[in-house]
Every structure is written in structure tokens, then in C-alpha cells.
Design a protein around this motif. Sequence first.
Motif, PDB file in Angstrom:
ATOM      1  N   LEU A   1      -5.988 -18.051 -15.555  1.00  0.00           N
ATOM      2  CA  LEU A   1      -7.083 -17.480 -14.774  1.00  0.00           C
ATOM      3  C   LEU A   1      -8.405 -17.598 -15.510  1.00  0.00           C
ATOM      4  CD1 LEU A   1      -8.159 -15.838 -12.367  1.00  0.00           C
ATOM      5  CD2 LEU A   1      -7.510 -13.761 -13.641  1.00  0.00           C
ATOM      6  N   ALA A   2      -8.396 -17.374 -16.827  1.00  0.00           N
ATOM      7  CA  ALA A   2      -9.639 -17.424 -17.599  1.00  0.00           C
ATOM      8  C   ALA A   2     -10.283 -18.803 -17.529  1.00  0.00           C
ATOM      9  CB  ALA A   2      -9.364 -17.041 -19.049  1.00  0.00           C
ATOM     10  N   ASP A   3      -9.479 -19.861 -17.458  1.00  0.00           N
ATOM     11  CA  ASP A   3     -10.029 -21.216 -17.355  1.00  0.00           C
ATOM     12  C   ASP A   3     -10.787 -21.390 -16.039  1.00  0.00           C
ATOM     13  OD1 ASP A   3      -8.818 -22.274 -19.798  1.00  0.00           O
ATOM     14  OD2 ASP A   3      -6.924 -22.118 -18.714  1.00  0.00           O
ATOM     15  N   ILE A   4     -10.239 -20.836 -14.972  1.00  0.00           N
ATOM     16  CA  ILE A   4     -10.885 -20.944 -13.663  1.00  0.00           C
ATOM     17  C   ILE A   4     -12.152 -20.096 -13.622  1.00  0.00           C
ATOM     18  CG2 ILE A   4     -10.568 -20.593 -11.187  1.00  0.00           C
ATOM     19  CD1 ILE A   4      -7.566 -21.041 -11.649  1.00  0.00           C
ATOM     20  N   GLN A   5     -12.094 -18.924 -14.209  1.00  0.00           N
ATOM     21  CA  GLN A   5     -13.277 -18.062 -14.236  1.00  0.00           C
ATOM     22  C   GLN A   5     -14.395 -18.689 -15.061  1.00  0.00           C
ATOM     23  OE1 GLN A   5     -11.154 -14.592 -15.682  1.00  0.00           O
ATOM     24  NE2 GLN A   5     -11.246 -13.613 -13.664  1.00  0.00           N
ATOM     25  N   ARG A   6     -14.035 -19.326 -16.165  1.00  0.00           N
ATOM     26  CA  ARG A   6     -15.059 -20.022 -16.956  1.00  0.00           C
ATOM     27  C   ARG A   6     -15.635 -21.196 -16.172  1.00  0.00           C
ATOM     28  NH1 ARG A   6     -11.713 -18.537 -21.495  1.00  0.00           N
ATOM     29  NH2 ARG A   6     -10.423 -20.401 -21.234  1.00  0.00           N
ATOM     30  N   ALA A   7     -14.778 -21.894 -15.435  1.00  0.00           N
ATOM     31  CA  ALA A   7     -15.270 -23.000 -14.613  1.00  0.00           C
ATOM     32  C   ALA A   7     -16.241 -22.489 -13.557  1.00  0.00           C
ATOM     33  CB  ALA A   7     -14.099 -23.714 -13.952  1.00  0.00           C
ATOM     34  N   GLN A   8     -15.926 -21.370 -12.949  1.00  0.00           N
ATOM     35  CA  GLN A   8     -16.814 -20.810 -11.932  1.00  0.00           C
ATOM     36  C   GLN A   8     -18.193 -20.500 -12.516  1.00  0.00           C
ATOM     37  OE1 GLN A   8     -15.930 -16.836 -10.276  1.00  0.00           O
ATOM     38  NE2 GLN A   8     -16.154 -17.760  -8.237  1.00  0.00           N
ATOM     39  N   ALA A   9     -18.217 -19.919 -13.711  1.00  0.00           N
ATOM     40  CA  ALA A   9     -19.498 -19.626 -14.359  1.00  0.00           C
ATOM     41  C   ALA A   9     -20.223 -20.916 -14.740  1.00  0.00           C
ATOM     42  CB  ALA A   9     -19.254 -18.761 -15.598  1.00  0.00           C
ATOM     43  N   ARG A  10     -19.469 -21.926 -15.149  1.00  0.00           N
ATOM     44  CA  ARG A  10     -20.038 -23.203 -15.589  1.00  0.00           C
ATOM     45  C   ARG A  10     -20.699 -23.950 -14.427  1.00  0.00           C
ATOM     46  NH1 ARG A  10     -15.451 -24.975 -17.749  1.00  0.00           N
ATOM     47  NH2 ARG A  10     -15.885 -23.945 -19.732  1.00  0.00           N
ATOM     48  N   LEU A  11     -20.170 -23.782 -13.233  1.00  0.00           N
ATOM     49  CA  LEU A  11     -20.643 -24.532 -12.075  1.00  0.00           C
ATOM     50  C   LEU A  11     -21.671 -23.778 -11.248  1.00  0.00           C
ATOM     51  CD1 LEU A  11     -17.205 -25.876 -10.750  1.00  0.00           C
ATOM     52  CD2 LEU A  11     -18.718 -26.911 -12.459  1.00  0.00           C
ATOM     53  N   ALA A  12     -21.844 -22.501 -11.522  1.00  0.00           N
ATOM     54  CA  ALA A  12     -22.597 -21.627 -10.626  1.00  0.00           C
ATOM     55  C   ALA A  12     -24.048 -22.049 -10.433  1.00  0.00           C
ATOM     56  CB  ALA A  12     -22.535 -20.188 -11.125  1.00  0.00           C
ATOM     57  N   ASP A  13     -24.646 -22.690 -11.430  1.00  0.00           N
ATOM     58  CA  ASP A  13     -26.055 -23.064 -11.301  1.00  0.00           C
ATOM     59  C   ASP A  13     -26.252 -24.284 -10.406  1.00  0.00           C
ATOM     60  OD1 ASP A  13     -24.974 -24.971 -13.000  1.00  0.00           O
ATOM     61  OD2 ASP A  13     -26.724 -25.054 -14.316  1.00  0.00           O
ATOM     62  N   THR A  14     -25.170 -24.956 -10.047  1.00  0.00           N
ATOM     63  CA  THR A  14     -25.278 -26.210  -9.295  1.00  0.00           C
ATOM     64  C   THR A  14     -24.510 -26.195  -7.973  1.00  0.00           C
ATOM     65  OG1 THR A  14     -25.484 -27.410 -11.389  1.00  0.00           O
ATOM     66  CG2 THR A  14     -24.965 -28.721  -9.430  1.00  0.00           C
ATOM     67  N   LEU A  15     -23.330 -25.600  -7.960  1.00  0.00           N
ATOM     68  CA  LEU A  15     -22.486 -25.604  -6.768  1.00  0.00           C
ATOM     69  C   LEU A  15     -22.406 -24.195  -6.175  1.00  0.00           C
ATOM     70  CD1 LEU A  15     -19.534 -27.910  -7.890  1.00  0.00           C
ATOM     71  CD2 LEU A  15     -21.626 -28.526  -6.662  1.00  0.00           C
ATOM     72  N   ALA A  16     -22.939 -24.044  -5.000  1.00  0.00           N
ATOM     73  CA  ALA A  16     -22.913 -22.750  -4.321  1.00  0.00           C
ATOM     74  C   ALA A  16     -21.552 -22.518  -3.663  1.00  0.00           C
ATOM     75  CB  ALA A  16     -24.012 -22.694  -3.265  1.00  0.00           C
TER      76      ALA A  16
END
Length: 315
Positions: free
Chosen positions: A4-19
Motif C-alpha cells: 500500500l505504501a508504494d501506491i500511496q507514494r506513487a499518488q503523491a509523486r503524480l499529484a502535481d501532473t495527473l488529476a
Amino acid sequence: MIALADIQRAQARLADTLAPTPLVLDHALSDRLARRVWLKGELFQRTGSFKARGALNWLRTAGPKELAGGLGAVSAGNHALGLAWAARQAEVPVTIVMPENASPFKVAGSRDLGAEVILHGDINAAWALMHRLVEERGLTLVHPYDDERIMAGQGTVGLEILEQAPAASAILCPIGGGGLIGGIGVATASLRPSLALLGVEPAGAASMAHAWARGGMHRLAHVETCAKSLAAAIVGEHTYPLSRRHVCELVAVDETAIHRAMRHLLYRGKLAAEPGAAVGVAALLEAAVTLPPEGDIVVVITGGNLGREELEAFL
């Protein structure tokens, strides 16, 4: 295995570009089933499918050595579009091998984004050529689904669904190679384990069911379906065990059902989705899947990349 932590980090990593993509209520299906049916609109994502999530997560976690020789991939089209777009952000060259029957719309779109696209044989032949190109050119292979960074990016779809649909009791997810449903499964099992995750494949490319029946990865000798985005001949080393762990049921829908679902999405849902995105709706229309007795249903509409000529086949 991703967590789960990998997915949550990915979500934070992408947030500035992918809505986040929206949930759209399917009124006709909701009336039919006497419960709310939500369509998760990944066709509205950058490059027209969920694939941009995994591709951008991969690029943003790649090291200099991985990028130095350029990237390579095999794709029926959506991974090609997502990877070409993400690589262009990083100014990294990409070579994509697609089957000869790949969507002309996706081929042209990938080339417009700067990718070198080679059309070669069927999906199995395309993979054989890419493996040779990796050796000859020193490319780094970015697998379309069997890669933990790709799956973590795709799993952000699951996090969004959990946030957007608190009353959901089931998610129907299309399966090609299994990366999307694998990522979603990690998210839902961790945060809402009571939720039923249901996988839907085209009958002409049921690679996950083929693996389940044989207890592991086994390549289909031939795939034939209008749902080309789901035409993976073999599931992944990572995606297979994740599906066994988290997917409650697998069902297959035939070509007639996919055509019916395409017309439903076009005329009743007002969505120009592609055939691979329609299989979850097909499963509901055909009553092919076992649903929980109550709660909202979410169907992942994975993409909307198809040209006019392709669309005309479903009008």
C-alpha cells in the motif's frame, strides 16, 4: 510485491501532473440493477487511459543508468501512448513495438508524442523483436504491466475509487496483463478488505483465466478480440500472484457482449470508450458476474483511444 505504501507514494509523486478522474453515474445500469453503478472515467486521464499513471511513476523513479540508452516497450497502444508522453517530459527516447493489427489511432498518437513505433507480427512476435532490440540497442525495457513501479502507479486508480465511492461493495476491472487489477487489489485489500474485486476478460484473450486454470503463467498461443488493449498473451510474474490473492472472481465476455456494451456506453452512458474499456459493462449487461447483495458498483472504464474508423464498427 508492491505494498500500500508504494501506491500511496506513487499518488503523491503524480499529484502535481495527473488529476483524479471522475466517477460518472450510469443511470441506465443503475435502474437496471436497482443500485448505483459508477463508471470510473480513466478515458479522461492524460493520453486517454490509466496507463499514464504507471508510465509517469516509472519515469519519476528511474535512475540515470536506466534512462541512458533510451526506453523500449511492447504495447497494443495505451502503454505506448502513456510511456511516450511520460518520456517526452523527461526528454528520453522511446522505441515501441506494436502488433501489426494495432489501432492506427494509437500508432499515430504515439508517433506524435515522439516515439519510434515499429509494427511487427502478432503480440508474441512483437515481444520477440523487442527482446532483440533491447540487446542490440541497449534499451531499458519498461514492461506494460509486470513491473512493480508500473503497478504502483496503476494502483492509484484504486485509492481514488475508495475516496470517491465510500458505499462501493464491488469493483469490476478489465484484465489484459493484470497490472491494473493487481495495483487496485493491493489498495482495496489494505483499506477496504470487504470490497469484492471482480476481473473481466475478453473470451478471445482470457490470459488470466488461462493462468488460473494451470496454476501459473502460461502463454496463449493465439489471441483474437476487438478489445485489443486487453490482448495480452500471458500475464505477469508479479500480476498472477496478486490476482490470486485479491481477485474474487474472473469472468469472460464474448465479442457480441463487448459490442453491446460499447453501444450502451456510447448511447446510454454518453462515453466514447474503447472496446477493452467496455468489458466490465458487458459483464453487468450479461449478468455474467456475481455481485454482492447490496452496495454501489464501480466499473473501471480504462480508456477511450480509438479512431473514427474503429468507432464506426460499434455504431
